[in-house]
Design a protein around this motif. Structure first.
Motif, short mmCIF file in Angstrom:
data_model
loop_
_atom_site.label_atom_id
_atom_site.label_comp_id
_atom_site.label_asym_id
_atom_site.label_seq_id
_atom_site.Cartn_x
_atom_site.Cartn_y
_atom_site.Cartn_z
N LEU A 109 43.02 11.19 7.11
CA LEU A 109 43.47 11.92 5.92
C LEU A 109 43.52 11.02 4.69
N GLY A 142 51.62 17.90 1.13
CA GLY A 142 51.61 17.43 2.52
C GLY A 142 52.99 17.01 2.96
N CYS A 161 55.03 20.09 3.60
CA CYS A 161 54.67 20.69 4.89
C CYS A 161 55.26 19.90 6.05
N SER A 162 55.24 18.57 5.93
CA SER A 162 55.82 17.74 6.98
C SER A 162 57.32 17.98 7.10
N PHE A 185 44.60 20.97 5.85
CA PHE A 185 45.40 19.83 5.40
C PHE A 185 46.89 20.11 5.64
N GLY A 186 47.34 21.31 5.25
CA GLY A 186 48.74 21.66 5.45
C GLY A 186 49.10 21.77 6.92
N TYR A 245 49.88 18.26 8.53
CA TYR A 245 51.20 17.73 8.23
C TYR A 245 52.31 18.60 8.84
#
Length: 475
Positions: free
Chosen positions: A293, A322, A325-326, A380-381, A384
């Protein structure tokens, strides 16, 4: 944890101390019991969340401005890469020794030392004008990162288990700590990116600031100097509100013998314990995913936006998203365990979600169609989100496998596996042609890490011989 006989407690770092049996995983409905918890456990959780936020807010502040500051100081791209390499190599070299130091000396003094080193490091990086000053700052920053790696988490688990026993519910606190970490990084990234821009508005106060300090303080220096000030607050908080059980008084001789023994014991545990092997291999797979990433997304962003300036702005927004989202994933970790029916199944499902996100990024890597871009952002989301939800469940299992005397060392071994494989993945990804292949390979590695959790871990047959340390007073 108490043995069946009247054995004396094992001293921290004793290589002959038997490993504890696996603490039972609590019923996967932790939220129902939160109201009936001892006040000390709730206070420990709140303090752990605060420490996580204070620990990671300064790095978030520096993330947006550090590379640009180095360029403003006249450093070439090669020199900037060397400065970051100095930081990474320092972390890797000190990861295990500092974990052993935390297990032998104690969590609070090691966290306070990490904060103090970071005060000096952020000041040097913010004000440094020569390669040697900046190198010294990055090395000290790496040493502080190694000292703090897993230490706050180890304090939280020690405190909760001392208050409520080895079967105490840990997942909720670990999840909230992960959410606080992600929120601090995201908030720091936004503030650190906005401050230099705000200082350039109006009558150019940034120029007046630079002139008043003879060029020592630039607008890009301000986020790092603010981070140094926050580190002072962090040290004060740690020394004031993080009590610990009494430990044997550490002497230079005991440190020289205890730290290596603790490190070796932690490495042996990773080699002979099935669940620890899963944890380490999973950390390696996660390191591979994160490296892909970090290396591939900026270039992909530049391709889509058509310029480096706009790409930097978009990537900053993506990085912030990100972290959000994490944080959401960490917050949902207890729910994931309840839905999946256990921690191991939750780790499997969450890592599989992250792998699906990487595969989605790979499938859309060669297309600039708006739909492909939307799918890539979704992927991508998902990466995470999945990694954020997996981590608290995975570490909950880890803490039930290791004793307090080796807890920080086990976390350091986990972190080292992630960093080393991440570095190797970075080299491999850099050697491959841009396109779907690097994404698909990293996605396959993360999927393999998820599949490791299909089988259950074998419980240890060795009874725990050590008595619990007295619970610290947490008011």
């Amino acid at each position: 944890m108490t043995g069946r006989g009247a054995e004396a407690p094992q001293t921290p770092g004793d290589p002959g101390a038997p490993e504890p049996a696996v603490a039972p995983e609590p019923a996967v409905a932790p939220e129902r019991g939160l109201a009936g918890e001892p006040p000390g456990v709730r206070t420990a959780r709140r303090r752990y969340v605060t420490v996580c936020a204070l620990l990671w807010l300064p790095p978030g502040l520096g993330l947006a401005s550090m590379v640009l500051l180095f360029g403003e100081r006249g450093m070439s791209l090669t020199t900037v890469a060397g400065l970051f390499a100095a930081h990474s190599l320092t972390v890797a070299a000190l990861e295990l020794p500092t974990g052993g130091l935390s297990d032998v000396l104690g969590r609070r003094p090691v966290l306070a030392l990490a904060g103090a080193l970071n005060v000096v490091a952020f000041t040097l990086v913010g004000l440094g004008t020569t390669v040697w000053m900046l190198t010294a700052g990055m090395v000290l920053m790496g040493a502080a990162r190694a000292l703090s790696s897993g230490t706050a988490e180890a304090w939280y688990v020690d405190t909760v288990q001392a208050s409520s026993g080895p079967g105490a519910e840990l997942r909720t606190g670990l999840a909230r700590g992960g959410s606080a970490t992600s929120a601090a990084l995201a908030g720091g990234l936004l503030v650190g990116g906005a401050l230099p821009w705000l200082l350039g508005l109006g009558s150019d106060p940034g120029a007046r600031l630079s002139e008043a300090t003879s060029g020592a303080v630039l607008p890009l220096s301000v986020p790092l100097l603010l981070g140094a000030a926050l580190r002072v607050v962090f040290v004060g908080y740690v020394l004031t509100v993080l009590p610990e059980p009494p430990r044997p008084r550490a002497t230079p001789r005991s440190l020289l013998s205890g730290v290596p023994a603790t490190v070796l014991a932690g490495l042996r545990l990773g080699g002979r314990d099935a669940l620890m092997r899963r944890v380490l291999l999973t950390a390696a797979a996660v390191g591979s995913a994160l490296a892909a990433l970090e290396l591939l997304v900026p270039g992909r962003t530049a391709e889509l936006t058509g310029g480096t300036g706009s790409a930097a702005l978009v990537y900053a927004a993506l990085a912030c998203a990100g972290f959000v989202c994490s944080g959401v994933g960490s917050h949902l970790a207890p729910l994931a365990a309840r839905v999946a029916g256990g921690g191991e199944r939750a780790v499997l499902g969450c890592l599989a979600t992250g792998a699906a996100g990487l595969l989605l990024l790979g499938l859309t890597a060669s297309s600039a169609h708006p739909l492909a871009t939307a799918l890539a952002v979704t992927g991508f989301g998902l990466v995470y989100l999945g990694l954020g939800a997996a981590s608290p469940n995975e570490n909950d299992l880890l803490h039930r496998r290791v004793s307090s005397a080796r807890r920080a060392t086990a976390l350091s071994v986990q972190s080292l596996a992630q960093q080393l494989v991440g570095a190797l993945t970075g080299l491999a990804v850099g050697a491959l042609r841009p396109g779907p292949l690097p994404w698909l390979l990293s996605g396959a590695l993360l999927l393999c890490g998820a599949l490791l959790w299909l089988g259950g871990a074998r419980p240890s047959r060795t009874p725990c011989a050590s008595r619990p340390a007295p619970a610290p007073t947490v008011e």
